[in-house]
Design a protein around this motif. Structure first.
Motif, PDB file in Angstrom:
ATOM      1  N   GLU A  42       0.832  -1.208   0.000  1.00  0.00           N
ATOM      2  CA  GLU A  42       0.000   0.000   0.000  1.00  0.00           C
ATOM      3  C   GLU A  42       0.866   1.258   0.000  1.00  0.00           C
ATOM      4  OE1 GLU A  42      -3.681   2.222   2.256  1.00  0.00           O
ATOM      5  OE2 GLU A  42      -2.895   0.390   3.139  1.00  0.00           O
ATOM      6  N   ALA A  43       1.881   1.284   0.830  1.00  0.00           N
ATOM      7  CA  ALA A  43       2.751   2.459   0.898  1.00  0.00           C
ATOM      8  C   ALA A  43       3.419   2.731  -0.447  1.00  0.00           C
ATOM      9  CB  ALA A  43       3.808   2.264   1.988  1.00  0.00           C
ATOM     10  N   LEU A  44       3.801   1.683  -1.158  1.00  0.00           N
ATOM     11  CA  LEU A  44       4.440   1.868  -2.461  1.00  0.00           C
ATOM     12  C   LEU A  44       3.448   2.376  -3.498  1.00  0.00           C
ATOM     13  CD1 LEU A  44       6.692  -1.305  -2.598  1.00  0.00           C
ATOM     14  CD2 LEU A  44       7.430   1.068  -2.334  1.00  0.00           C
ATOM     15  N   VAL A  45       2.254   1.807  -3.530  1.00  0.00           N
ATOM     16  CA  VAL A  45       1.252   2.190  -4.535  1.00  0.00           C
ATOM     17  C   VAL A  45       0.817   3.642  -4.353  1.00  0.00           C
ATOM     18  CG1 VAL A  45      -1.105   1.746  -5.351  1.00  0.00           C
ATOM     19  CG2 VAL A  45       0.457  -0.158  -4.960  1.00  0.00           C
ATOM     20  N   VAL A  46       0.646   4.091  -3.120  1.00  0.00           N
ATOM     21  CA  VAL A  46       0.152   5.453  -2.888  1.00  0.00           C
ATOM     22  C   VAL A  46       1.268   6.501  -2.843  1.00  0.00           C
ATOM     23  CG1 VAL A  46      -1.914   4.615  -1.704  1.00  0.00           C
ATOM     24  CG2 VAL A  46       0.089   5.281  -0.364  1.00  0.00           C
ATOM     25  N   SER A  47       2.525   6.074  -2.855  1.00  0.00           N
ATOM     26  CA  SER A  47       3.638   7.028  -2.840  1.00  0.00           C
ATOM     27  C   SER A  47       3.675   7.823  -4.149  1.00  0.00           C
ATOM     28  CB  SER A  47       4.962   6.293  -2.642  1.00  0.00           C
ATOM     29  OG  SER A  47       5.296   5.551  -3.803  1.00  0.00           O
ATOM     30  N   ASP A  48       4.291   8.981  -4.104  1.00  0.00           N
ATOM     31  CA  ASP A  48       4.433   9.788  -5.319  1.00  0.00           C
ATOM     32  C   ASP A  48       5.168   9.015  -6.403  1.00  0.00           C
ATOM     33  OD1 ASP A  48       3.093  11.940  -4.220  1.00  0.00           O
ATOM     34  OD2 ASP A  48       4.926  12.958  -3.569  1.00  0.00           O
ATOM     35  N   ALA A  49       6.246   8.332  -6.028  1.00  0.00           N
ATOM     36  CA  ALA A  49       7.018   7.561  -7.012  1.00  0.00           C
ATOM     37  C   ALA A  49       6.176   6.425  -7.587  1.00  0.00           C
ATOM     38  CB  ALA A  49       8.297   7.008  -6.368  1.00  0.00           C
ATOM     39  N   GLY A  50       5.404   5.768  -6.738  1.00  0.00           N
ATOM     40  CA  GLY A  50       4.539   4.682  -7.199  1.00  0.00           C
ATOM     41  C   GLY A  50       3.468   5.169  -8.144  1.00  0.00           C
ATOM     42  N   LYS A  51       2.891   6.328  -7.845  1.00  0.00           N
ATOM     43  CA  LYS A  51       1.874   6.912  -8.721  1.00  0.00           C
ATOM     44  C   LYS A  51       2.474   7.288 -10.075  1.00  0.00           C
ATOM     45  CE  LYS A  51      -1.010   8.744  -5.016  1.00  0.00           C
ATOM     46  NZ  LYS A  51      -1.439   9.977  -4.331  1.00  0.00           N
ATOM     47  N   LYS A  52       3.659   7.896 -10.060  1.00  0.00           N
ATOM     48  CA  LYS A  52       4.318   8.291 -11.312  1.00  0.00           C
ATOM     49  C   LYS A  52       4.627   7.070 -12.179  1.00  0.00           C
ATOM     50  CE  LYS A  52       6.486  12.466  -9.540  1.00  0.00           C
ATOM     51  NZ  LYS A  52       7.756  13.081  -9.147  1.00  0.00           N
ATOM     52  N   LEU A  53       4.986   5.987 -11.531  1.00  0.00           N
ATOM     53  CA  LEU A  53       5.334   4.755 -12.244  1.00  0.00           C
ATOM     54  C   LEU A  53       4.094   3.978 -12.674  1.00  0.00           C
ATOM     55  CD1 LEU A  53       7.695   2.949 -13.147  1.00  0.00           C
ATOM     56  CD2 LEU A  53       7.650   1.902 -10.887  1.00  0.00           C
ATOM     57  N   GLY A  54       2.963   4.274 -12.069  1.00  0.00           N
ATOM     58  CA  GLY A  54       1.740   3.529 -12.371  1.00  0.00           C
ATOM     59  C   GLY A  54       1.703   2.182 -11.667  1.00  0.00           C
ATOM     60  N   LEU A  55       2.359   2.106 -10.517  1.00  0.00           N
ATOM     61  CA  LEU A  55       2.424   0.875  -9.735  1.00  0.00           C
ATOM     62  C   LEU A  55       1.039   0.513  -9.216  1.00  0.00           C
ATOM     63  CD1 LEU A  55       4.674  -1.051  -8.816  1.00  0.00           C
ATOM     64  CD2 LEU A  55       4.851   0.298  -6.735  1.00  0.00           C
ATOM     65  N   THR A  56       0.683  -0.761  -9.298  1.00  0.00           N
ATOM     66  CA  THR A  56      -0.633  -1.207  -8.856  1.00  0.00           C
ATOM     67  C   THR A  56      -0.519  -2.351  -7.851  1.00  0.00           C
ATOM     68  OG1 THR A  56      -0.861  -2.866 -10.599  1.00  0.00           O
ATOM     69  CG2 THR A  56      -1.649  -0.629 -11.102  1.00  0.00           C
ATOM     70  N   TYR A  57      -1.588  -2.502  -7.052  1.00  0.00           N
ATOM     71  CA  TYR A  57      -1.663  -3.637  -6.132  1.00  0.00           C
ATOM     72  C   TYR A  57      -1.635  -4.942  -6.916  1.00  0.00           C
ATOM     73  CZ  TYR A  57      -3.248  -0.294  -2.587  1.00  0.00           C
ATOM     74  OH  TYR A  57      -3.341   0.754  -1.717  1.00  0.00           O
ATOM     75  N   LEU A  59      -0.206  -5.700  -9.760  1.00  0.00           N
ATOM     76  CA  LEU A  59       1.147  -6.069 -10.182  1.00  0.00           C
ATOM     77  C   LEU A  59       1.946  -6.627  -9.014  1.00  0.00           C
ATOM     78  CD1 LEU A  59       3.548  -6.157 -12.155  1.00  0.00           C
ATOM     79  CD2 LEU A  59       4.075  -3.834 -11.420  1.00  0.00           C
ATOM     80  N   LEU A  60       1.922  -5.932  -7.894  1.00  0.00           N
ATOM     81  CA  LEU A  60       2.703  -6.380  -6.735  1.00  0.00           C
ATOM     82  C   LEU A  60       2.235  -7.747  -6.246  1.00  0.00           C
ATOM     83  CD1 LEU A  60       2.991  -2.985  -4.843  1.00  0.00           C
ATOM     84  CD2 LEU A  60       4.761  -4.138  -6.199  1.00  0.00           C
ATOM     85  N   HIS A  61       0.929  -7.969  -6.200  1.00  0.00           N
ATOM     86  CA  HIS A  61       0.432  -9.277  -5.767  1.00  0.00           C
ATOM     87  C   HIS A  61       0.761 -10.364  -6.791  1.00  0.00           C
ATOM     88  CE1 HIS A  61      -1.533  -8.474  -1.982  1.00  0.00           C
ATOM     89  NE2 HIS A  61      -1.919  -7.317  -2.479  1.00  0.00           N
ATOM     90  N   GLN A  62       0.739 -10.024  -8.056  1.00  0.00           N
ATOM     91  CA  GLN A  62       1.114 -10.997  -9.092  1.00  0.00           C
ATOM     92  C   GLN A  62       2.582 -11.395  -8.929  1.00  0.00           C
ATOM     93  OE1 GLN A  62       0.695  -9.483 -13.055  1.00  0.00           O
ATOM     94  NE2 GLN A  62       1.335 -11.384 -14.006  1.00  0.00           N
ATOM     95  N   LEU A  63       3.451 -10.432  -8.699  1.00  0.00           N
ATOM     96  CA  LEU A  63       4.867 -10.745  -8.478  1.00  0.00           C
ATOM     97  C   LEU A  63       5.039 -11.578  -7.219  1.00  0.00           C
ATOM     98  CD1 LEU A  63       6.501  -7.298  -9.333  1.00  0.00           C
ATOM     99  CD2 LEU A  63       6.566  -9.389 -10.718  1.00  0.00           C
ATOM    100  N   TYR A  64       4.295 -11.238  -6.175  1.00  0.00           N
ATOM    101  CA  TYR A  64       4.396 -11.979  -4.919  1.00  0.00           C
ATOM    102  C   TYR A  64       3.952 -13.426  -5.088  1.00  0.00           C
ATOM    103  CZ  TYR A  64       3.904 -13.070   0.036  1.00  0.00           C
ATOM    104  OH  TYR A  64       4.027 -13.648   1.273  1.00  0.00           O
ATOM    105  N   ARG A  65       2.822 -13.631  -5.761  1.00  0.00           N
ATOM    106  CA  ARG A  65       2.341 -15.000  -5.999  1.00  0.00           C
ATOM    107  C   ARG A  65       3.317 -15.767  -6.877  1.00  0.00           C
ATOM    108  NH1 ARG A  65      -2.559 -12.326  -6.766  1.00  0.00           N
ATOM    109  NH2 ARG A  65      -2.273 -12.505  -9.003  1.00  0.00           N
ATOM    110  N   GLY A  66       3.932 -15.106  -7.831  1.00  0.00           N
ATOM    111  CA  GLY A  66       4.864 -15.764  -8.738  1.00  0.00           C
ATOM    112  C   GLY A  66       6.140 -16.214  -8.067  1.00  0.00           C
ATOM    113  N   CYS A  67       6.478 -15.605  -6.944  1.00  0.00           N
ATOM    114  CA  CYS A  67       7.738 -15.945  -6.274  1.00  0.00           C
ATOM    115  C   CYS A  67       7.514 -16.657  -4.950  1.00  0.00           C
ATOM    116  CB  CYS A  67       8.585 -14.699  -6.075  1.00  0.00           C
ATOM    117  SG  CYS A  67       9.433 -14.232  -7.574  1.00  0.00           S
ATOM    118  N   ARG A  68       6.399 -17.274  -4.785  1.00  0.00           N
ATOM    119  CA  ARG A  68       6.170 -18.066  -3.583  1.00  0.00           C
ATOM    120  C   ARG A  68       6.628 -19.499  -3.802  1.00  0.00           C
ATOM    121  NH1 ARG A  68       7.285 -15.199  -0.394  1.00  0.00           N
ATOM    122  NH2 ARG A  68       6.725 -16.729   1.118  1.00  0.00           N
TER     123      ARG A  68
END
Length: 81
Positions: A42-57, A59-68
């Motif tokens: 959440e902190a990454l997605v709502v950060s200014d840098a995360g918003k500029k990059l278009g970071l989404t929950y 994407l992060l959850h997909q990466l997390y599931r992929g590396c379990r």
């Protein structure tokens, strides 16, 4: 983005550390391990840098599931991409 290391690269060490409240050295460790705990998403997605990059929950959850899986499976997935 295909890995947490790439997410950190694109956000930058400093902005990532600021967003999640950790020292730069700890963020470098997360990058080396290619891992970001879900508690920081959440902190990454709502950060200014995360918003500029278009970071989404999603994407992060997909990466997390992929590396379990075992680390070698994650490394092989990235190498084949």
């Amino acid at each position: 983005m295909k890995s947490f290391a790439e997410v950190i690269d694109r956000l930058g060490i400093g902005p990532t550390a600021e967003a999640i409240g950790l020292k730069d050295s700890h963020v470098r460790t997360l990058k080396a391990r290619d891992s970001i705990p879900p508690a920081y998403f959440e902190a990454l997605v709502v950060s200014d840098a995360g918003k500029k990059l278009g970071l989404t929950y999603e994407l992060l959850h997909q990466l997390y599931r992929g590396c379990r899986r075992p680390k070698t499976a994650c490394a092989e997935r990235r190498l084949s991409a």
